[in-house]
Motif scaffolding. Structure first.
Motif, PDB file in Angstrom:
ATOM      1  N   HIS A 112      12.626  49.330 -13.652  1.00 35.47           N
ATOM      2  CA  HIS A 112      13.912  48.918 -13.380  1.00 35.47           C
ATOM      3  C   HIS A 112      14.914  49.983 -13.603  1.00 35.47           C
ATOM      4  N   LEU A 113      14.939  50.393 -14.917  1.00 40.99           N
ATOM      5  CA  LEU A 113      15.849  51.321 -15.592  1.00 40.99           C
ATOM      6  C   LEU A 113      15.932  52.717 -14.684  1.00 40.99           C
ATOM      7  N   GLY A 114      14.543  52.964 -14.328  1.00 38.54           N
ATOM      8  CA  GLY A 114      14.511  54.263 -13.277  1.00 38.54           C
ATOM      9  C   GLY A 114      15.055  54.169 -11.950  1.00 38.54           C
ATOM     10  N   LEU A 115      14.919  52.831 -11.674  1.00 36.07           N
ATOM     11  CA  LEU A 115      15.495  52.484 -10.187  1.00 36.07           C
ATOM     12  C   LEU A 115      17.167  52.279 -10.396  1.00 36.07           C
ATOM     13  N   VAL A 116      17.640  51.952 -11.549  1.00 37.00           N
ATOM     14  CA  VAL A 116      18.976  52.039 -11.750  1.00 37.00           C
ATOM     15  C   VAL A 116      19.622  53.345 -11.710  1.00 37.00           C
ATOM     16  N   THR A 118      18.130  56.212 -10.379  1.00 34.98           N
ATOM     17  CA  THR A 118      17.771  56.652  -9.120  1.00 34.98           C
ATOM     18  C   THR A 118      18.807  56.038  -8.071  1.00 34.98           C
ATOM     19  N   THR A 119      19.145  54.936  -8.056  1.00 34.59           N
ATOM     20  CA  THR A 119      19.908  54.560  -7.017  1.00 34.59           C
ATOM     21  C   THR A 119      21.489  55.141  -7.418  1.00 34.59           C
ATOM     22  N   SER A 120      21.995  55.175  -8.407  1.00 39.87           N
ATOM     23  CA  SER A 120      23.213  56.120  -8.730  1.00 39.87           C
ATOM     24  C   SER A 120      23.067  57.347  -8.085  1.00 39.87           C
ATOM     25  N   TRP A 121      22.041  58.024  -8.561  1.00 39.44           N
ATOM     26  CA  TRP A 121      21.506  59.456  -7.993  1.00 39.44           C
ATOM     27  C   TRP A 121      21.603  59.559  -6.521  1.00 39.44           C
ATOM     28  N   TYR A 182      21.614  55.669 -19.325  1.00 33.93           N
ATOM     29  CA  TYR A 182      22.169  54.477 -18.991  1.00 33.93           C
ATOM     30  C   TYR A 182      23.611  54.472 -18.657  1.00 33.93           C
ATOM     31  N   TYR A 183      24.320  55.090 -19.559  1.00 34.71           N
ATOM     32  CA  TYR A 183      25.922  54.914 -19.771  1.00 34.71           C
ATOM     33  C   TYR A 183      26.423  56.260 -19.242  1.00 34.71           C
ATOM     34  N   LEU A 184      26.031  57.385 -19.775  1.00 30.04           N
ATOM     35  CA  LEU A 184      26.726  58.455 -19.683  1.00 30.04           C
ATOM     36  C   LEU A 184      26.242  59.254 -18.286  1.00 30.04           C
ATOM     37  N   VAL A 185      25.043  59.473 -18.261  1.00 32.10           N
ATOM     38  CA  VAL A 185      24.610  60.087 -16.742  1.00 32.10           C
ATOM     39  C   VAL A 185      24.761  59.210 -15.595  1.00 32.10           C
ATOM     40  N   ASN A 186      24.516  58.040 -15.488  1.00 35.31           N
ATOM     41  CA  ASN A 186      24.699  56.858 -14.401  1.00 35.31           C
ATOM     42  C   ASN A 186      26.199  56.849 -14.299  1.00 35.31           C
ATOM     43  N   ALA A 188      28.375  59.093 -14.876  1.00 31.43           N
ATOM     44  CA  ALA A 188      28.907  60.543 -14.299  1.00 31.43           C
ATOM     45  C   ALA A 188      28.760  60.625 -12.748  1.00 31.43           C
ATOM     46  N   THR A 189      27.404  60.191 -12.429  1.00 34.93           N
ATOM     47  CA  THR A 189      27.061  60.054 -10.904  1.00 34.93           C
ATOM     48  C   THR A 189      27.920  59.574 -10.338  1.00 34.93           C
ATOM     49  N   LEU A 190      28.244  58.344 -10.615  1.00 37.36           N
ATOM     50  CA  LEU A 190      29.267  57.219 -10.020  1.00 37.36           C
ATOM     51  C   LEU A 190      30.601  58.016  -9.754  1.00 37.36           C
ATOM     52  N   LEU A 191      31.144  58.527 -11.107  1.00 36.16           N
ATOM     53  CA  LEU A 191      32.462  59.162 -10.855  1.00 36.16           C
ATOM     54  C   LEU A 191      32.497  60.242  -9.939  1.00 36.16           C
ATOM     55  N   ILE A 192      31.409  61.180  -9.953  1.00 39.04           N
ATOM     56  CA  ILE A 192      31.441  62.358  -9.132  1.00 39.04           C
ATOM     57  C   ILE A 192      31.180  61.878  -7.685  1.00 39.04           C
ATOM     58  N   TYR A 193      30.561  60.829  -7.446  1.00 37.88           N
ATOM     59  CA  TYR A 193      30.637  60.202  -6.008  1.00 37.88           C
ATOM     60  C   TYR A 193      31.898  59.839  -5.464  1.00 37.88           C
ATOM     61  N   ILE A 194      32.720  59.156  -6.406  1.00 35.96           N
ATOM     62  CA  ILE A 194      33.932  58.688  -6.036  1.00 35.96           C
ATOM     63  C   ILE A 194      35.034  59.620  -5.884  1.00 35.96           C
ATOM     64  N   ILE A 195      35.099  60.687  -6.815  1.00 39.05           N
ATOM     65  CA  ILE A 195      35.811  61.979  -6.577  1.00 39.05           C
ATOM     66  C   ILE A 195      35.368  62.721  -5.228  1.00 39.05           C
ATOM     67  N   SER A 196      34.126  62.807  -5.117  1.00 40.39           N
ATOM     68  CA  SER A 196      33.740  63.510  -3.764  1.00 40.39           C
ATOM     69  C   SER A 196      34.432  62.703  -2.463  1.00 40.39           C
ATOM     70  N   GLN A 197      34.410  61.340  -2.649  1.00 36.62           N
ATOM     71  CA  GLN A 197      34.674  60.732  -1.512  1.00 36.62           C
ATOM     72  C   GLN A 197      36.310  60.756  -1.216  1.00 36.62           C
ATOM     73  N   LEU A 198      36.821  60.821  -2.320  1.00 36.61           N
ATOM     74  CA  LEU A 198      38.426  60.837  -2.245  1.00 36.61           C
ATOM     75  C   LEU A 198      38.692  62.183  -1.467  1.00 36.61           C
ATOM     76  N   VAL A 199      38.089  63.285  -2.131  1.00 36.48           N
ATOM     77  CA  VAL A 199      38.418  64.461  -1.725  1.00 36.48           C
ATOM     78  C   VAL A 199      37.967  64.516   0.102  1.00 36.48           C
ATOM     79  N   LEU A 200      37.009  64.183   0.570  1.00 33.58           N
ATOM     80  CA  LEU A 200      36.569  63.789   1.949  1.00 33.58           C
ATOM     81  C   LEU A 200      37.495  63.281   2.557  1.00 33.58           C
TER      82      LEU A 200
END
Length: 296
Positions: A112-116, A118-121, A182-186, A188-200
């Motif tokens: 489950h933790l792996g899927l959490v 992986t889903t963010s990635w 669980y907190y920092l890596v996941n 960071a991936t969500l934050l980068i996604y949000i920023i990239s979509q704002l730029v897009l």
């Protein structure tokens, strides 16, 4: 600092029975259990919400797959499929369908933790599909997501298992690396996604309405995390143990994922839709000409 002790005393995450102490950490207040056909079911309200999430995600996956000419169709379907698997495993773990005393519980929790993660990635990689670094739907686009997501899943799952079993430098009393993932890596991936979509949206699209989908999705996700990690105990006590933060966390996560679908749908159009729409003015013009002929 990098411990789950305070978190697990607030909300019953799936990993809480396996870390902190040999018998895990329990929250100060949690949703009351229900005896269903001789089986003690934990978190009944969360169970209902997870079932709703499974149904809604299945509908979104079907909708994505029917948009045959939409950009990034196969890539975004991977994200929804991973989210579906994550919700399913979480449902089995938090509701005691897989008991915490079971020998399988640590393995399912690690998965489950792996899927959490992986889903963010996978969501992060989908964020770069719109920039067309590689053409969507091609083997290089699909397999880069599949291989890197598989590597992410295996890495996080193995770290979790090593932590639960005190292997090498990993220790369940101080699960620092697992906390960072669980907190920092996941996060960071969500934050980068949000920023990239704002730029897009701002720099490549003429329509700015998808910004609303990004904002609402982000707010739903943050609201769920705040309720889970800060207000869960107070909420649980206020409603007499009928609900806790897990229910609202699951609900807000589902709403955030639905906004991801709405955002993807709003920025991707099918070629067929454009071709049909472009013919309407011609049809209207011909009809007007036909109407004028009797009067000529």
């Amino acid at each position: 600092m990098f411990k789950f002790d305070g978190v697990c005393q607030t909300v019953a995450l799936t990993l809480c029975p396996l870390i902190g102490k040999f018998d895990g950490i329990e929250p100060f207040c949690y949703s009351r259990n229900v005896d269903f056909a001789g089986v003690l079911v934990f978190q009944p309200a969360t169970l209902i919400m997870d079932v709703v999430a499974l149904v809604m995600t299945s509908i979104m996956i079907y909708s994505v797959k029917t948009k045959y000419t939409a950009v990034g169709r196969k890539e975004i379907a991977m994200f929804f499929q991973l989210y579906l698997a994550t919700v399913f495993l979480e449902m089995l773990l938090v509701t005691n369908i897989i008991p915490t005393a079971s020998i399988l519980y640590p393995f399912f929790t690690a998965a489950h933790l792996g899927l959490v993660s992986t889903t963010s990635w996978c969501l992060l990689l989908n964020g770069f599909v719109g920039f067309q670094f590689a053409e969507d739907g091609t083997p290089i686009s699909l397999w880069s997501i599949r291989i890197s997501s598989g590597a992410m899943f295996m890495t996080v799952a193995l770290v979790a298992l090593a932590t639960f079993n005190n292997v090498g430098p990993f220790n369940y009393t101080t699960p620092t690396i697992l906390w960072i993932i669980y907190y920092l890596v996941n996060g960071a991936t969500l934050l980068i996604y949000i920023i990239s979509q704002l730029v897009l949206v701002v720099y490549t699209l003429s329509d700015q309405w998808p910004l609303g989908d990004i904002v609402f999705g982000t707010l739903f996700f943050l609201l769920g995390q705040v309720v889970m990690h800060i207000f869960s105990v107070a909420l649980c006590e206020e409603v007499k143990h009928y609900l806790d933060g897990m229910f609202f966390g699951s609900m807000c996560n589902l709403l955030a994922v639905m906004m991801v679908y709405k955002y993807w749908d709003s920025i991707t159009k099918e070629d067929l839709e454009f071709s049909i729409g472009s013919k309407h003015p011609q049809w209207d013009m011909h009809l007007k000409e036909d109407e004028k002929r009797p009067y000529d």
